[in-house]
Scaffold this motif. Sequence first.
Motif, PDB file in Angstrom:
ATOM      1  N   UNK A 300       0.815  -1.214   0.000  1.00  0.00           N
ATOM      2  CA  UNK A 300       0.000   0.000   0.000  1.00  0.00           C
ATOM      3  C   UNK A 300       0.850   1.266   0.000  1.00  0.00           C
ATOM      4  N   UNK A 301       1.767   1.383   0.961  1.00  0.00           N
ATOM      5  CA  UNK A 301       2.493   2.655   1.059  1.00  0.00           C
ATOM      6  C   UNK A 301       3.782   2.589   1.827  1.00  0.00           C
ATOM      7  N   UNK A 302       4.389   1.402   1.895  1.00  0.00           N
ATOM      8  CA  UNK A 302       5.565   1.241   2.735  1.00  0.00           C
ATOM      9  C   UNK A 302       6.889   1.576   2.087  1.00  0.00           C
ATOM     10  N   UNK A 303       6.891   2.061   0.830  1.00  0.00           N
ATOM     11  CA  UNK A 303       8.158   2.345   0.167  1.00  0.00           C
ATOM     12  C   UNK A 303       7.942   3.303  -0.999  1.00  0.00           C
ATOM     13  N   UNK A 304       9.034   3.655  -1.651  1.00  0.00           N
ATOM     14  CA  UNK A 304       8.978   4.543  -2.806  1.00  0.00           C
ATOM     15  C   UNK A 304       8.512   3.869  -4.076  1.00  0.00           C
ATOM     16  N   UNK A 305       8.170   2.591  -3.998  1.00  0.00           N
ATOM     17  CA  UNK A 305       7.587   1.901  -5.158  1.00  0.00           C
ATOM     18  C   UNK A 305       6.186   1.389  -4.856  1.00  0.00           C
ATOM     19  N   UNK A 306       5.657   1.754  -3.698  1.00  0.00           N
ATOM     20  CA  UNK A 306       4.332   1.286  -3.286  1.00  0.00           C
ATOM     21  C   UNK A 306       3.235   2.095  -3.994  1.00  0.00           C
ATOM     22  N   UNK A 307       2.004   1.668  -3.798  1.00  0.00           N
ATOM     23  CA  UNK A 307       0.873   2.249  -4.537  1.00  0.00           C
ATOM     24  C   UNK A 307       0.675   3.741  -4.263  1.00  0.00           C
ATOM     25  N   UNK A 308       0.741   4.155  -2.994  1.00  0.00           N
ATOM     26  CA  UNK A 308       0.515   5.565  -2.675  1.00  0.00           C
ATOM     27  C   UNK A 308       1.545   6.455  -3.359  1.00  0.00           C
TER      28      UNK A 308
END
Length: 688
Positions: A300-308
């Motif tokens: 979901x949003x845990x890194x610079x390649x995540x969905x957010x």
Amino acid sequence: MKNTYIYIVVLLLTFSQALAQTDRSKLPAPGPAPQINLGEYESFTLKNGLKVFVIQNDKLPRIAFSLILDVDPVMEGEQAGYISMAGQLMRNGTKTRTKEQLDEEVDFIGASLSTSSTGIYASSLSKHTDKLMALMSDVLLNPSFPVEELEKLKKRTLSGLQSSKDNPNAISSNVSNVVRYGAAHPYGEIETEATIEKIDLQSCINYYNTYFKPNVAYLAIVGDINKKDAEKLVNKYFGGWKKGTVPTHSYPAQVAPAKTKVVVVDRPSSVQSVINITYPVDLKPGTPEAIKTRVMNQILGGSGTARLFMNLREDKAFTYGAYSSLSADELVGTFSANASVRNEVTDSAVVELLYEMNKIVKEKVTEEELQKVKNNITGSFARSLENPSTIASFALNIERYKLPKDYYANYLKTVEALTLEDIQATARQFVRPDNAYIVIVGNGKQIVPGLGKFGEIEYRDVYGKVYVPEVTDIPQGLTAAKVIENYINALGGKAKIEALKSINTEMAASVQGMNLTMKVVKTNSGKFLNEVSMPGMTISKTVINGDKGYTVMQGQKMNLEGDKLKEALQQADMFAEMNYEKNGVKTNLLGIEDVEGNKAYAIEVENAAGKKSTSYFDVQSGLKVKEATTVDTPNGPFNTSVSFSDYREVEGIKVPYVMTINQGMVIKAEVKTVEINGELAEGLFTIE
């Protein structure tokens, strides 16, 4: 040789055929989770209840000690902040050593020694183990709590709070804690100037006497030592530590709101909004859910390649970055999804954050997304095992949270076994787009009209207190030009200002114990000097003489040219507001804002180069009380400000005797001397 060549050719042909037959549009089938060798640790318990874990590692001649207290959070009330100070004070002197003596002995053996409200950490070369333990035990068992050190801590903390009041990220964090946990929970308490001022030494001592007991403590020893030697050492230095009864505390269960609510912290000078969609969750450390939420949130949003990130930054270009987190805690866990965006796209950014939260709940993630995250976690987990302290933290977690002994040994197997259905079920349990607090710190007038569709709007101040906004209309006919005219009159009047030939001001300030002298000299002929120095050293210097100038920073000299010279020439004006029209400066009256408890007119100032700042003029006195600027950096916008107070009249002109400069670090400068139309030293404005 010929046969060897033919053999290589055959191998290459075989390999190329295999590649041709491979469907590279699909990820290769995952292999089994790697076998994890966590290494060995041994443990023992002293008679006083201190639990000790020894992780022997003789690859390097170093040793580290980490002592942790397992105690419940405590409500601090009107002295919020005292517990943190109690922990820091332990390092500031003992009954046998002053802080200076401690520092000297620690430095002499090349060690490190730090304390907190829940423990102590120390490390050094293993040949200094006995000496290090002597210092550590002295700090632990004999802290003297010097009152003068408490006053220094309070002063530094107040300075930090002054800085954080202008930091929208710090404001967002504080207000999010208040709304998420409430006033009846220790996680919902925040430090303010009032609570810091009320902290007394006895409260700090009482905390130490109550909670620093061996029977609630764990000691991890990592490095070049075996269990037998460790046991002798720990008994020698900690065997006399007296156990005692430690209070326990319970607090109301925290739950997500029944429906989404929008919380606005109005900052009219903000050029961007800090958004945090957040709520409490029931998520305990070391549970199977903790592993699942780590994997789900990484997608979901845990890194610079995540969905957010890919949505709000790469696709929409709303922000420098967008992330989410799901953190576990013994009392109450937390979900947050956050981003800092331009004012004009605030509501659009909230739409996209909620869209991604809804999507991961309603739709399964892809097999590719899941496998990439599994691979990432496997790699980072394996790398973490290279650090012996990781094994120590695993051992402590197993003991503290009563985990299965093989919890970490099977960690990657648990990760690898997760399915698409598991991730969706976890999202349905922990991602709550319809039951969240949407906390936004930004310009209320610009952002609020687009926020009503997300839920009821509530206003809170920088401390998280609810308030109903006053209707503070600008008086009919008042303009930015009129506010500035009133400011000129409040200073002493246009005629007196135009009669000025020079102003020579010297100020004193201190930063982290260093005394600074700040000298500012301005003339009516466009000459300007701004010099910051400390005994024996010039830190920075800017000189303007007519249409030429230079600046010196850290010994490096740079001639000022172009826009930089134009900006410096405006600084050279004795009162820049007098020449706004001549210098092509545009002004716009934004409204009325609260500045340090008083109403002030906020005026947007845009110089000829297009750079904007905000000036604040007190409604009652007309005097300028603050200037705020937002600077773009590679890591996002950075806010700076200068506040002006304690105006005094000097030869008919009012001069602020206190300037508080906030550039991530707060510097309070106080005027020592002001000389108007005095004789200036020769060569003061020489341009070499």
